[in-house]
Design an enzyme around this catalytic site. Sequence first.
Site, PDB file in Angstrom:
ATOM      1  CD  GLU A 144     -33.611 -23.538   4.840  1.00 19.02           C
ATOM      2  OE1 GLU A 144     -33.752 -24.588   5.502  1.00 19.02           O
ATOM      3  OE2 GLU A 144     -32.768 -23.419   3.936  1.00 19.02           O
ATOM      4  N   GLY A 283     -24.157 -19.774   7.184  1.00 18.22           N
ATOM      5  CA  GLY A 283     -22.956 -20.000   6.405  1.00 18.22           C
ATOM      6  C   GLY A 283     -23.219 -19.827   4.921  1.00 18.22           C
ATOM      7  CB  ALA A 284     -23.702 -21.092   2.182  1.00 13.15           C
ATOM      8  CD  GLU A 320     -25.401 -24.397   1.595  1.00  9.91           C
ATOM      9  OE1 GLU A 320     -26.578 -24.607   1.246  1.00  9.91           O
ATOM     10  OE2 GLU A 320     -25.045 -24.394   2.780  1.00  9.91           O
TER      11      GLU A 320
END
Length: 883
Positions: A144, A283-284, A320
């Site tokens: 992404e 971050g994730a 997430e």
Amino acid sequence: MDIARTPSNPDGNPEMADAAMQPKDPPEIRREDYKPFPWIVSETRLDFELGIDCTRVRSTLTVARNAKAEPSPTIRLNGDGIAAIVVTVDGEPSQSWVMDGDDLVLTLPGEAHEIGIETEIDPSANSQLMGLYASGGMLCTQCEAEGFRRITFFPDRPDVLSTYTVRMSGPRAQFPVLLCNGNKTGEGGDGDTHWAEWHDPWPKPSYLFALVAGDLVARSDSFTTMGGREVELNVWVREGDLDRTEHAMESLKRSMKWDEEVFGREYDLDLFNIVAVSDFNMGAMENKGLNVFNTKYVLADPETATDGDYDGVEGVIGHEYFHNWSGNRITCRDWFQLSLKEGFTVLRDQLFSADMGSEPVKRIEDVRVLRGIQFPEDSGPLAHPIRPDSYREISNFYTATVYNKGAEVIRMMRTMAGEEAFRKGTDLYFERHDGEAATCEDFVKAIEDGAGLDLAQFRRWYSQAGTPKVAVELDHEGDTARLALTQTVPPTPGQPDKAPMPIPLKLALIDRKSGTHSGERLVVLDKDTAEFTFDGFADKPALSINRTFSAPVSIDREVSREELVFLAAKDDDPFARYEAMQELMTGHLVAAVSGDLGDNDRQAARSDIAQAMQSVIEDDQLDDLMRGELMAMPGQTYIAERMLVADPGLIHAEREALKADLGKRLSEQFHALYDRAEKVPFSLDAEAKGARKVKTLVLAYAAAGDPAKAAELAAHQYERADNMTDRQGALMVLAGLDSAERTGKLIDFYNRYQGNALVIDKWFALQASSLHPQAIEHVKALRDHPDFTLKNPNRVRSLYMAFAANPAAFHAADGEGYRMIADLILELDPINAQTAARFVPPLGRWRRIEEGRAKLMREALERIAQAPKLSRDTFEQVTRSLG
């Protein structure tokens, strides 16, 4: 998805760096130009022969014409710095393709075909950390927003949904663990090589593809869903980190249970994997069934992680996981709809964290982030709506506006609908659009229909940038209180004129004698001006407004210090009480910086603030977590936002003077609070966390009021600390003092944790963010430290983002702070453009800064803009910042 000085590109491969560079003026992508992709890619099969220096990728795409799109004789497959070795159509070599820039364009005569493409890539040379890259001997992906095109040629856009079947093979010794999306369907080996096959049955866009291969170990557990599915859970890390994963696993299980109970969302695969990676831009990432995380948001134990780190791990893991439905099962039609998944999921993780801990403290923390990052974004050259109309580089729109303001906009719908009706709306959204690439409008329509709201005017929140300002006047006559509200939305780039937006404001009118009220009310300001009357008040009440921060607006009202002191002591809404304390201090500091205070007024204001602070310290009905929020001073950025033009030097000086004054006036009360808190033994419960919080705050006030005593107390706390929160809090205070204890404790901290990357990040950040008068020189020295590298985003952020967020040092009057950040951007851009671009916004706020510094900030931006081969990420941010 959660948002220094060596020769140019010292750590990366020059060819790979050049491949990432784009023309300085990339084309503008406009939302109004969206068209469905002319081909459906029903199935994607990938075969990876893995290697750190060379990975071969064979992709097979099953495509058919899209009856809902304009027909096209060609299919455009996006690429970025890759080359095709072989292209086949229906099993035969094809010559009917051409390269158009980085993209492969293939002519297809029939209605349905099978396309085969073979590429070779070098993960070790990928310093941009997008696509497939190497990190400490392992391979991982970040796709992404547009990273998949760096792996193979593909229609790399979020509305092209496909099922994926993946085969991975590689050296068993180097890559003993092979992970991908979905469920594992097979594995085997032959000698030194082994393989694994994975299948994800849920159609997904390419940005959700993930692959990890490396030498990893797992903390394993299981979760039984409300439908009876047994789900295997794994948190994969390097072997030495396994004992720091318990909190991550427990956070995951709590997230799964909470999403079932609050939103009715059940997990849909037999396996859920989390992998911790040390080199990561974000971050994730919520890849379907295989979440890839920055180690910062996985690893935690009391010796190495603070209470804030524990909260961060829980919140990001929740974020997430919640994406599985709000982002994966329903994804974005195009990147203009990014807030569809991110704004909604941020709200979901905020509600989750509030339920797991203190709801009022979490709300205050969220608002502090919004005001510290998003409000300045909204008032600067980079302002944009939560659903933008155009972009040149999509990675620049992973912003606080899209995420945090996006969450606030959805929260307002929830406030107006009520929790039960809002749940009906979200249920309808999931029912209508499961398996689709949806739009923000689809979400609003579902809430509108499910909750029974008319949101026609509310949609302006999606299209208008800027933070609304609400002017408030409360008059009283007879037994009637009359509230007059006026809203204005300031001009922003490309939007000079704004229409009024619905603003839901929770309020209460508090009797000054009893300190009570007859109930909270919700009013919606949906015009430029409106008036509301309330009967039954013999005396003028005190107004508590925008309770729980029910709308992301700036409140402008004339309110006496006496009333703010009253509200800070008596308001029963925790956020409104916090707001009164912040208004009390901010109003004084703005007046002081503006030169509007005489000596008598200054002393009277400080006395009132001290009185309010004392009432907070001595209120035995408060828990220490909330007490800590009420004791905290407003940040310099927030103070500057309350002024048309700010002088950072004066703001810093006045803020430190007020802190010192409070430290001296309330020395006895502060130290009594410290002594009480120090007796609370370590645990991770709310009482102990609150005790640690107020201890650090007391040290900060003491450092301003009595530096020598504070240094002694902080050194004592450091030496006795049995957890990272206390040790870091003490070192933070010592780092800002010119004392003998400072050097010794910094050396001890480094020696104690040498080799632990996340803790050494803290060591860099503490020095870069310190109030020490030589902070700039310290940052320069740390840039040359052997542990500093430009290749790791965490390390770069720990030093330079901490420095850019340190107003006293960054805004040095001679402009040295600006020059340092400009130097960093120019050096980092060829290595990691995405990370480099995130350092531009602090320089872009020059229009709101006094003339001398503004000139120096602009000069720094102009120097960056003149650099050759600037990435499109950085170029867009710089040119927009210059205007």
